[in-house]
Design a protein around this motif. Structure first.
Motif, PDB file in Angstrom:
ATOM      1  N   VAL A 101      30.898  33.742  18.821  1.00  0.00           N
ATOM      2  CA  VAL A 101      30.769  33.447  20.248  1.00  0.00           C
ATOM      3  C   VAL A 101      29.883  32.221  20.435  1.00  0.00           C
ATOM      4  CG1 VAL A 101      28.763  34.978  20.515  1.00  0.00           C
ATOM      5  CG2 VAL A 101      30.183  34.455  22.517  1.00  0.00           C
ATOM      6  N   VAL A 102      30.181  31.469  21.479  1.00  0.00           N
ATOM      7  CA  VAL A 102      29.297  30.400  21.948  1.00  0.00           C
ATOM      8  C   VAL A 102      28.716  30.850  23.284  1.00  0.00           C
ATOM      9  CG1 VAL A 102      29.107  28.023  22.770  1.00  0.00           C
ATOM     10  CG2 VAL A 102      30.566  28.557  20.803  1.00  0.00           C
ATOM     11  N   VAL A 103      27.409  30.946  23.344  1.00  0.00           N
ATOM     12  CA  VAL A 103      26.701  31.205  24.600  1.00  0.00           C
ATOM     13  C   VAL A 103      26.139  29.862  25.047  1.00  0.00           C
ATOM     14  CG1 VAL A 103      24.814  32.446  25.715  1.00  0.00           C
ATOM     15  CG2 VAL A 103      26.104  33.528  23.850  1.00  0.00           C
ATOM     16  N   THR A 104      26.473  29.431  26.255  1.00  0.00           N
ATOM     17  CA  THR A 104      26.045  28.093  26.658  1.00  0.00           C
ATOM     18  C   THR A 104      25.286  28.097  27.966  1.00  0.00           C
ATOM     19  OG1 THR A 104      26.763  25.794  27.001  1.00  0.00           O
ATOM     20  CG2 THR A 104      28.235  27.541  27.832  1.00  0.00           C
ATOM     21  N   GLN A 105      24.283  27.230  28.033  1.00  0.00           N
ATOM     22  CA  GLN A 105      23.554  26.979  29.273  1.00  0.00           C
ATOM     23  C   GLN A 105      24.238  25.883  30.085  1.00  0.00           C
ATOM     24  OE1 GLN A 105      19.886  26.578  26.596  1.00  0.00           O
ATOM     25  NE2 GLN A 105      18.952  27.120  28.547  1.00  0.00           N
ATOM     26  N   THR A 118      35.900  32.063  22.812  1.00  0.00           N
ATOM     27  CA  THR A 118      34.943  33.087  23.232  1.00  0.00           C
ATOM     28  C   THR A 118      33.661  32.387  23.650  1.00  0.00           C
ATOM     29  OG1 THR A 118      35.919  34.622  21.629  1.00  0.00           O
ATOM     30  CG2 THR A 118      33.809  35.235  22.582  1.00  0.00           C
ATOM     31  N   VAL A 119      33.546  32.130  24.943  1.00  0.00           N
ATOM     32  CA  VAL A 119      32.421  31.379  25.498  1.00  0.00           C
ATOM     33  C   VAL A 119      31.784  32.190  26.618  1.00  0.00           C
ATOM     34  CG1 VAL A 119      31.662  29.219  26.559  1.00  0.00           C
ATOM     35  CG2 VAL A 119      33.616  29.209  24.984  1.00  0.00           C
ATOM     36  N   VAL A 120      30.485  32.391  26.533  1.00  0.00           N
ATOM     37  CA  VAL A 120      29.724  33.028  27.605  1.00  0.00           C
ATOM     38  C   VAL A 120      28.973  31.923  28.342  1.00  0.00           C
ATOM     39  CG1 VAL A 120      27.915  34.682  28.188  1.00  0.00           C
ATOM     40  CG2 VAL A 120      29.474  35.161  26.281  1.00  0.00           C
ATOM     41  N   GLU A 121      29.368  31.680  29.597  1.00  0.00           N
ATOM     42  CA  GLU A 121      28.763  30.611  30.389  1.00  0.00           C
ATOM     43  C   GLU A 121      27.646  31.206  31.246  1.00  0.00           C
ATOM     44  OE1 GLU A 121      32.558  27.648  30.993  1.00  0.00           O
ATOM     45  OE2 GLU A 121      32.490  29.473  32.208  1.00  0.00           O
ATOM     46  N   LEU A 122      26.425  31.100  30.764  1.00  0.00           N
ATOM     47  CA  LEU A 122      25.293  31.738  31.427  1.00  0.00           C
ATOM     48  C   LEU A 122      25.062  31.195  32.834  1.00  0.00           C
ATOM     49  CD1 LEU A 122      22.630  31.960  28.581  1.00  0.00           C
ATOM     50  CD2 LEU A 122      23.877  33.862  29.628  1.00  0.00           C
ATOM     51  N   HIS A 123      25.298  29.912  33.022  1.00  0.00           N
ATOM     52  CA  HIS A 123      24.997  29.283  34.306  1.00  0.00           C
ATOM     53  C   HIS A 123      26.253  28.931  35.091  1.00  0.00           C
ATOM     54  CE1 HIS A 123      20.897  27.932  32.456  1.00  0.00           C
ATOM     55  NE2 HIS A 123      20.912  29.203  32.799  1.00  0.00           N
ATOM     56  N   GLY A 124      27.397  29.461  34.673  1.00  0.00           N
ATOM     57  CA  GLY A 124      28.631  29.216  35.408  1.00  0.00           C
ATOM     58  C   GLY A 124      29.369  27.992  34.911  1.00  0.00           C
ATOM     59  N   ASN A 125      30.297  27.513  35.757  1.00  0.00           N
ATOM     60  CA  ASN A 125      31.164  26.391  35.372  1.00  0.00           C
ATOM     61  C   ASN A 125      31.397  25.513  36.583  1.00  0.00           C
ATOM     62  OD1 ASN A 125      33.493  24.776  34.728  1.00  0.00           O
ATOM     63  ND2 ASN A 125      33.911  26.163  33.030  1.00  0.00           N
ATOM     64  N   LEU A 179      24.786  37.645  31.257  1.00  0.00           N
ATOM     65  CA  LEU A 179      23.499  37.754  30.568  1.00  0.00           C
ATOM     66  C   LEU A 179      23.488  38.949  29.631  1.00  0.00           C
ATOM     67  CD1 LEU A 179      20.644  36.774  30.103  1.00  0.00           C
ATOM     68  CD2 LEU A 179      19.925  38.045  32.141  1.00  0.00           C
ATOM     69  N   GLN A 180      24.037  40.079  30.077  1.00  0.00           N
ATOM     70  CA  GLN A 180      24.075  41.261  29.228  1.00  0.00           C
ATOM     71  C   GLN A 180      24.949  41.019  27.997  1.00  0.00           C
ATOM     72  OE1 GLN A 180      22.172  44.123  29.649  1.00  0.00           O
ATOM     73  NE2 GLN A 180      22.865  44.346  27.524  1.00  0.00           N
ATOM     74  N   MET A 181      26.070  40.326  28.204  1.00  0.00           N
ATOM     75  CA  MET A 181      26.952  40.015  27.085  1.00  0.00           C
ATOM     76  C   MET A 181      26.227  39.140  26.061  1.00  0.00           C
ATOM     77  SD  MET A 181      30.782  38.363  27.287  1.00  0.00           S
ATOM     78  CE  MET A 181      31.102  39.438  28.694  1.00  0.00           C
ATOM     79  N   ALA A 182      25.503  38.134  26.562  1.00  0.00           N
ATOM     80  CA  ALA A 182      24.762  37.244  25.663  1.00  0.00           C
ATOM     81  C   ALA A 182      23.708  38.016  24.878  1.00  0.00           C
ATOM     82  CB  ALA A 182      24.117  36.126  26.470  1.00  0.00           C
ATOM     83  N   ARG A 188      23.322  41.734  17.909  1.00  0.00           N
ATOM     84  CA  ARG A 188      24.226  41.999  16.789  1.00  0.00           C
ATOM     85  C   ARG A 188      24.202  40.892  15.739  1.00  0.00           C
ATOM     86  NH1 ARG A 188      29.906  42.447  19.330  1.00  0.00           N
ATOM     87  NH2 ARG A 188      30.459  42.686  17.132  1.00  0.00           N
ATOM     88  N   ALA A 189      23.588  39.770  16.045  1.00  0.00           N
ATOM     89  CA  ALA A 189      23.732  38.582  15.220  1.00  0.00           C
ATOM     90  C   ALA A 189      23.077  38.703  13.852  1.00  0.00           C
ATOM     91  CB  ALA A 189      23.149  37.371  15.947  1.00  0.00           C
TER      92      ALA A 189
END
Length: 256
Positions: A101-105, A118-125, A179-182, A188-189
């Motif tokens: 996964v990529v978690v991005t600010q 698989t991208v978690v966009e913490l601050h939206g798009n 945030l919970q997903m991140a 788990r990492a």
């Protein structure tokens, strides 16, 4: 620590062996694509007043907010913005089954454009808008065009609710689900790779500390608040290091 071939090979080995590898990215991953940093000297907030982009400002005067928002968008994203080799390297690591996964600010959408799935966009798009009333999301481009043509504030075509950029404005909470997903991914990492982030803005800054079982790799031009805790800290450009890591993983997979 310098980004020597030996160090990169060692990190590539850990990535290849990981059961769950996570990347957290910040503004430093997108600056090579022509997107200026927001907080550093000479960045976006030296040109624009952050107070103009607070959620309270949007609520109080959405028309003025949107006019200024479109102006800022043209300044930040108005050029020919494309993914760079750092985005592409992370997408390659995911396609190889190495990165989970990529978690991005970042809100520029360049990870998806590069091929990361698989991208978690913490601050939206910034490429989306969301209706404050019905929650529908839509492409932001036509909405910005409506504002430029004088339709301020823009409203939802379905329910006439106010449209808002689908990003976290100052004064808003991060989306709880993202945030919970991140945090779940961080826990788990086996390997947690923080790239191009100052790791100074919460709650994203706490994610490396959440990854308590992981080998922590930090790639950034300057030291960060987690420098002392990092297993590997490479003070280098992400556009040099991340492609080298992807190359090292590719070679390891070919000959391993």
């Amino acid at each position: 620590m310098t980004a020597t071939d030996e160090t990169i090979e060692t990190i590539a080995s850990e990535l290849a062996a990981a059961d769950h590898a996570v990347a957290l990215t910040g503004a430093g991953v997108s600056t090579a694509s022509g997107i200026p940093d927001f907080r550093s000297e000479g960045g976006v907030w030296d040109t624009f007043d952050p107070a103009e982009f607070r959620y309270g400002r949007f609520q109080a005067d959405p028309a003025a907010f949107w006019e200024r928002r479109v102006e800022m968008h043209e300044t930040v994203y108005g050029g020919d913005i494309e993914p760079n080799v750092a985005h592409e390297a992370l997408a390659e690591l995911e396609a190889a089954g190495v990165l989970d996964v990529v978690v991005t600010q970042n809100v520029d959408g360049l990870h998806g454009a590069a091929g990361s799935e698989t991208v978690v966009e913490l601050h939206g798009n910034a490429d989306r808008v969301v209706c404050e009333e019905c929650g529908r999301r839509a492409d932001a481009g036509p909405v910005r065009d409506r504002v430029t043509s004088g339709e301020t504030p823009p409203r939802c075509r379905e329910c006439q609710g106010l449209l808002k950029p689908d990003v976290v404005l100052f004064g808003e909470q991060l989306p709880r689900a993202s945030l919970q997903m991140a945090r779940d991914h961080a826990r788990r990492a086996d390997v947690f790779l923080a790239a191009g982030s100052s790791l100074s803005v919460e709650p994203a800054a706490s994610l490396p500390r959440t990854a308590t079982q992981a080998t922590l790799v930090v790639v950034n031009l300057e030291e960060t608040p987690v420098s002392a805790a990092a297993d590997y800290e490479l003070l280098a450009d992400v556009t040099d290091v991340l492609p080298a890591m992807a190359d090292a993983v590719r070679v390891r997979r070919r000959w391993g």
